[in-house]
Design a protein around this motif. Structure first.
Motif, short mmCIF file in Angstrom:
data_model
loop_
_atom_site.label_atom_id
_atom_site.label_comp_id
_atom_site.label_asym_id
_atom_site.label_seq_id
_atom_site.Cartn_x
_atom_site.Cartn_y
_atom_site.Cartn_z
N TRP A 173 32.48 -111.20 23.58
CA TRP A 173 31.98 -111.78 24.80
C TRP A 173 30.37 -112.09 24.52
O TRP A 173 29.86 -113.09 25.04
N PHE A 174 29.90 -111.12 23.59
CA PHE A 174 28.44 -111.59 23.34
C PHE A 174 28.13 -112.66 22.67
O PHE A 174 27.36 -113.38 22.53
N LEU A 175 28.88 -112.74 21.23
CA LEU A 175 29.00 -113.83 20.71
C LEU A 175 29.40 -115.20 21.07
O LEU A 175 28.74 -116.27 20.96
N TYR A 176 30.21 -115.25 22.21
CA TYR A 176 30.52 -116.36 23.09
C TYR A 176 29.26 -116.73 23.75
O TYR A 176 28.79 -117.79 23.83
N LEU A 177 28.44 -115.67 24.44
CA LEU A 177 27.34 -116.16 25.14
C LEU A 177 26.22 -116.59 23.91
O LEU A 177 25.71 -117.53 24.20
N VAL A 178 26.13 -116.25 22.98
CA VAL A 178 25.35 -116.67 22.01
C VAL A 178 25.54 -117.98 21.61
O VAL A 178 24.43 -118.66 21.68
N GLN A 179 26.65 -118.36 21.40
CA GLN A 179 26.84 -119.93 21.41
C GLN A 179 27.15 -120.86 22.60
O GLN A 179 26.60 -122.05 22.36
N GLN A 180 27.34 -120.25 23.76
CA GLN A 180 27.54 -120.97 24.68
C GLN A 180 26.38 -121.11 25.73
O GLN A 180 25.98 -122.01 26.36
N GLN A 181 25.53 -120.07 25.64
CA GLN A 181 24.28 -119.99 26.66
C GLN A 181 23.05 -119.48 25.76
O GLN A 181 22.65 -118.53 25.95
N PRO A 182 22.61 -120.11 24.67
CA PRO A 182 21.90 -119.72 23.67
C PRO A 182 20.43 -119.16 24.34
O PRO A 182 19.94 -118.37 24.11
N SER A 183 20.11 -120.24 25.52
CA SER A 183 19.03 -120.04 25.97
C SER A 183 18.72 -118.57 26.96
O SER A 183 17.54 -118.04 26.91
N LEU A 184 19.93 -118.33 27.53
CA LEU A 184 19.89 -117.19 28.33
C LEU A 184 19.91 -115.89 27.48
O LEU A 184 18.97 -114.94 27.65
N VAL A 185 20.62 -115.87 26.10
CA VAL A 185 20.49 -114.92 25.28
C VAL A 185 19.06 -114.67 24.74
O VAL A 185 18.42 -113.79 24.39
N GLU A 213 22.89 -114.71 10.62
CA GLU A 213 24.25 -115.41 11.11
C GLU A 213 24.12 -116.60 11.72
O GLU A 213 23.38 -116.75 12.75
N PRO A 214 24.90 -117.55 11.38
CA PRO A 214 24.64 -118.95 11.54
C PRO A 214 24.99 -119.37 12.91
O PRO A 214 24.28 -120.15 13.83
N GLN A 215 25.64 -118.38 13.68
CA GLN A 215 26.06 -118.85 15.03
C GLN A 215 24.78 -118.26 15.93
O GLN A 215 24.79 -118.90 17.31
#
Length: 611
Positions: A173-185, A213-215
Motif C-alpha cells: 500500500w505504501f509503494l502504491y501511494l509512492v507511485q499514485q500520490q508522490p507529492s503526498l509522500v 528504487e526507480p518507482q
C-alpha cells in the motif's frame, strides 16, 4: 558410617534439585494460565470497542503485536495460533481485532504528522501506530481501493507512521501511494527526514529508495532538492551516507538543481572537509574542469576522505548513470589517490571484509575500466600510473591491463589476417584470436556431441550415475570433468589450456576456461537442462560476468546438457517446455540479438540414456 567427619561432603548431593525445578515450572504454568484467563475476561468485556477500532490504543497495540508476531516468546506461525496462545476465545478475538485494525486509520484521536515525527525523534512511538499499519495492510489485502477512500490527511498520518516504523519489507500500500500520490509522500518524507537529520539521528528511513528504487523517481524530484538544501552542516558521520544517496538521486533525476546548491554549500565555512568531499565529487561529475582540482585538494592524503570518495563512486554502492562516466584522466587520478589507502592483496585476511579491501576492489575495477575503454587517453593514463613509484604494487595489474588495452585497440583497428595466419587456420593449427579459439571450441563440441551419440564406447555413460531403480544424472563437477577430459585431449597439442572453475571478473567463476598463451581466453558456462537458471544464465552469468573479461573480448559459449528435458524450468515467456535438444538450442539462441550472436554461442549436448 565409617567416616562421619565426611558427612558434610555427601549432604549437598542428596538434595532433590529436580523437584524444585518441577515446582517452579508448575508455578509458572499456573501463572501463565491465570494471565491468559485474565486477558480473556478483559478482552471479552471490550470486544465491541475492539471490533469498532475504538478500544484503548495500548490494548490495540498489544493485539497488533500478537497479530504480527512482535512478541519474542511467541512460537506460533500464524495469527490464529498466536491468538490461541494469547487468550481462550481466540477465534472471536482475532475476528474482532482484524475488523478493528481496519478501522484504526479512521480514528479521530490519531496524532498529527508533527507529533508522530516528534515521538520518533525522542525514540518513542504512539500506541496506535502498530494497529494502524496492520489495518492499512488488511485494507490493501481486501481491496486496494480501500486505501484510496481515505482522506489525504489520514494518508499523511499513515505515511508518517510507516516512515517512523521502518520495520519489515516496504508494504504494497505504501509503494502504491509512492507511485499514485508522490507529492503526498514527498511532503511527509521531507518533513520527517529533514527534522530527523537535523536532530542528529543516525537512521532515517526512505532516503535510500530515492536514489536506488526507480518507482520513487517522482517522489525524489519533489523531495531531494529541499532535503539537500536543508541537510545539516556540520553533520554526524553516520548521516553522510544519506547525503550520498540524495546526491545520487539528484544526479539521476534533476542535475540542474545542483550547481546553485554546490556554490552555496561549498562556501559554507561550517562544513567539515569530509562532507565537502561529497559535494566536490558531485561537482566533478557535473563539470570536471571546474571542480576536480578542488576535490583532490580536499582529499589530500586523508584515508577517511578517500574512503568517503570511494564509497560515493564505487559500483559496490550502486553505479551512477552512464551519463556521468569518469574520463580516463579522472579515473587515473582516482586510482592514484585510492591505491595508497587500499588493500590490494586479499590472500591474507582477518576473516572479514574491511574498508581497505573494498577500496582495493574499487581500484581494480577502475583499472579494468581503463583497459576496457581502449582509448589513447586511457593508454597514456596507464603509462603515467606505471611511472609512479607509489603504485609499485599495482604494476603487474597495470601491465596486464595495458596489454589487454592494446588487444582491444587492435580489435578496433582490425585488419584482415595475413596469408600466413590464414594458412595456419586452414591447417587446423593453433588459434590466432579469441574468435578463432571460439570457432575451434565449437567445432570440437559439435564433434563431441556426435561421438556421444554414435561411438561404440557409450559416451553418454560419463554423464550418468548408474543405479536402481533408475539411472540419475551425475553431479555437476563429474560431467564437467568428463567434458574437460575430452577437450584437453584435442586442444593440448595446439597449446590451448583448459581450466575448470576459473576466476573471472567480479570474483565470479566460469565452469571452463580455454586460454592460449595468456593472449586470449574463452569462458564456457555449463548448465543441466533442469537448472533453475537455465533461461537466465546465458545473459546474467556468461554475458555479464564472464565474457566481459578483457581477454575474452565478449566471446563465450553457453553449453547445456540435455538429459531428456523432463525437469526443464518454465521459460519466462510462458511457452511450453522444449521437446528436444535442438529446440532448446533454438529457444536459447533466440534470446540473443544479432550482435550478441557473433560472440556468444549456444550448444546443447544430447546425453540422454538411450531407450
Amino acid at each position: 558410617m565409617a567416616n562421619p567427619d565426611k558427612q558434610h561432603w555427601l549432604d549437598p548431593l542428596l538434595v532433590d534439585d529436580l523437584s524444585d525445578w518441577r515446582r517452579e515450572i508448575a508455578i509458572e504454568a499456573r501463572e501463565e494460565k491465570q494471565e491468559k484467563a485474565d486477558r480473556t475476561v478483559a478482552a471479552r468485556a471490550l470486544l465491541p470497542m475492539i471490533q469498532q477500532g475504538t478500544a484503548p490504543a495500548d490494548l490495540l497495540h498489544e493485539l497488533a503485536g500478537v497479530w504480527g508476531d512482535c512478541h519474542s516468546d511467541s512460537q506460533e506461525g500464524t495469527p490464529v495460533g498466536r491468538f490461541a496462545t494469547y487468550c481462550d476465545n481466540a477465534g472471536e478475538l482475532l475476528a474482532a481485532a482484524e475488523a478493528g485494525f481496519r478501522r484504526c486509520p479512521e480514528r479521530t484521536d490519531l496524532p498529527s504528522v508533527d507529533e508522530i515525527i516528534e515521538l520518533c525523534i525522542d525514540d518513542r512511538e504512539h500506541f496506535i501506530r502498530r494497529p494502524c499499519l496492520v489495518g492499512m495492510g488488511l485494507r490493501w489485502r481486501d481491496n486496494p481501493t480501500e486505501v484510496d477512500r481515505l482522506p489525504n490527511e489520514t494518508l499523511r498520518r499513515m505515511i508518517a507512521f510507516r516512515l517512523t516504523d521502518g520495520t519489515d519489507d516496504t508494504p504494497e500500500w505504501f509503494l502504491y501511494l509512492v507511485q499514485q500520490q508522490p507529492s503526498l509522500v514527498a511532503a511527509v518524507l521531507l518533513a520527517y527526514a529533514s527534522r530527523t537529520l537535523n536532530a542528529g539521528k543516525a537512521y532515517v528511513d526512505g532516503i535510500f529508495a530515492l536514489a536506488h528504487e526507480p518507482q520513487y523517481q517522482l517522489v525524489a524530484t519533489v523531495a531531494v532538492p529541499p532535503l539537500l538544501a536543508e541537510f545539516p552542516v556540520p553533520a554526524a558521520a553516520e548521516q553522510l551516507q544519506y547525503l550520498a544517496h540524495l546526491l545520487k538521486a539528484a544526479l539521476q533525476y534533476l542535475p540542474d538543481c545542483l550547481p546553485p546548491l554546490l556554490a552555496q554549500k561549498t562556501a559554507n565555512k561550517r562544513m567539515d572537509a569530509t562532507q565537502k568531499v561529497y559535494w566536490y565529487a558531485t561537482g566533478m561529475l557535473l563539470d570536471a574542469g571546474s571542480w576536480e582540482d578542488a576535490l583532490w585538494n580536499c582529499i589530500a592524503r586523508s584515508e577517511t576522505r578517500v574512503g568517503h570518495l570511494s564509497r560515493l563512486l564505487s559500483d559496490r554502492f550502486c553505479e551512477l548513470d552512464s551519463g556521468y562516466e569518469l574520463s580516463a584522466l579522472t579515473t587515473g587520478r582516482l586510482i592514484e589517490h585510492l591505491a595508497p589507502h587500499a588493500q590490494l592483496d586479499r590472500t591474507t585476511t582477518s576473516g572479514f571484509v574491511t574498508d581497505a579491501m573494498n577500496r582495493g576492489d574499487h581500484v581494480r575495477a577502475l583499472i579494468t575500466r581503463l583497459g576496457a575503454s581502449a582509448t589513447p587517453d586511457a593508454a597514456r593514463e596507464i603509462d603515467r600510473l606505471l611511472d609512479l613509484a607509489a603504485l609499485k604494487d599495482l604494476r603487474p595489474l597495470l601491465q596486464r591491463t595495458r596489454h589487454e588495452l592494446k588487444q582491444r585497440q587492435r580489435e578496433c583497428d582490425f585488419r584482415f589476417p595475413l596469408p600466413c595466419a590464414v594458412a595456419q587456420i586452414l591447417a587446423n593449427g593453433a588459434p590466432t584470436s579469441v574468435a578463432d579459439l571460439a570457432a575451434l571450441a565449437l567445432d570440437l563440441l559439435d564433434s563431441i556431441a556426435v561421438d556421444i551419440r554414435c561411438d561404440n564406447d557409450d559416451g553418454f555413460r560419463a554423464f550418468w550415475s548408474e543405479g536402481r531403480p533408475e539411472n540419475r544424472p551425475k553431479p555437476e563437477n563429474s560431467y564437467r570433468d568428463a567434458l574437460l577430459t575430452r577437450l584437453r585431449t584435442r586442444l593440448s597439442p595446439l597449446a590451448v589450456v583448459c581450466e575448470p572453475e576459473s576466476d573471472r571478473a567480479n570474483d565470479k567463476r566460469a565452469d571452463l576456461l580455454l586460454s592460449y598463451r595468456a593472449e586470449f581466453e574463452l569462458p564456457i558456462e555449463i548448465k543441466r537442462d533442469s537448472n533453475r537458471s537455465l533461461w537466465t544464465a546465458l545473459r546474467d552469468q556468461l554475458a555479464r560476468q564472464y565474457a566481459v573479461a578483457p581477454r575474452s573480448e565478449g566471446y563465450g559459449i553457453y553449453l547445456v546438457l540435455w538429459f531428456g528435458g523432463k525437469q526443464v524450468p518454465p521459460h519466462t515467456d510462458g511457452g511450453e517446455k522444449p521437446r528436444s535438444a535442438d529446440e532448446l538450442r533454438g529457444r536459447l539462441e533466440a534470446m540473443l540479438d544479432p550482435l550478441e550472436r557473433q560472440r556468444l554461442f549456444v550448444r546443447v549436448l544430447d546425453v540422454t540414456w538411450p531407450a
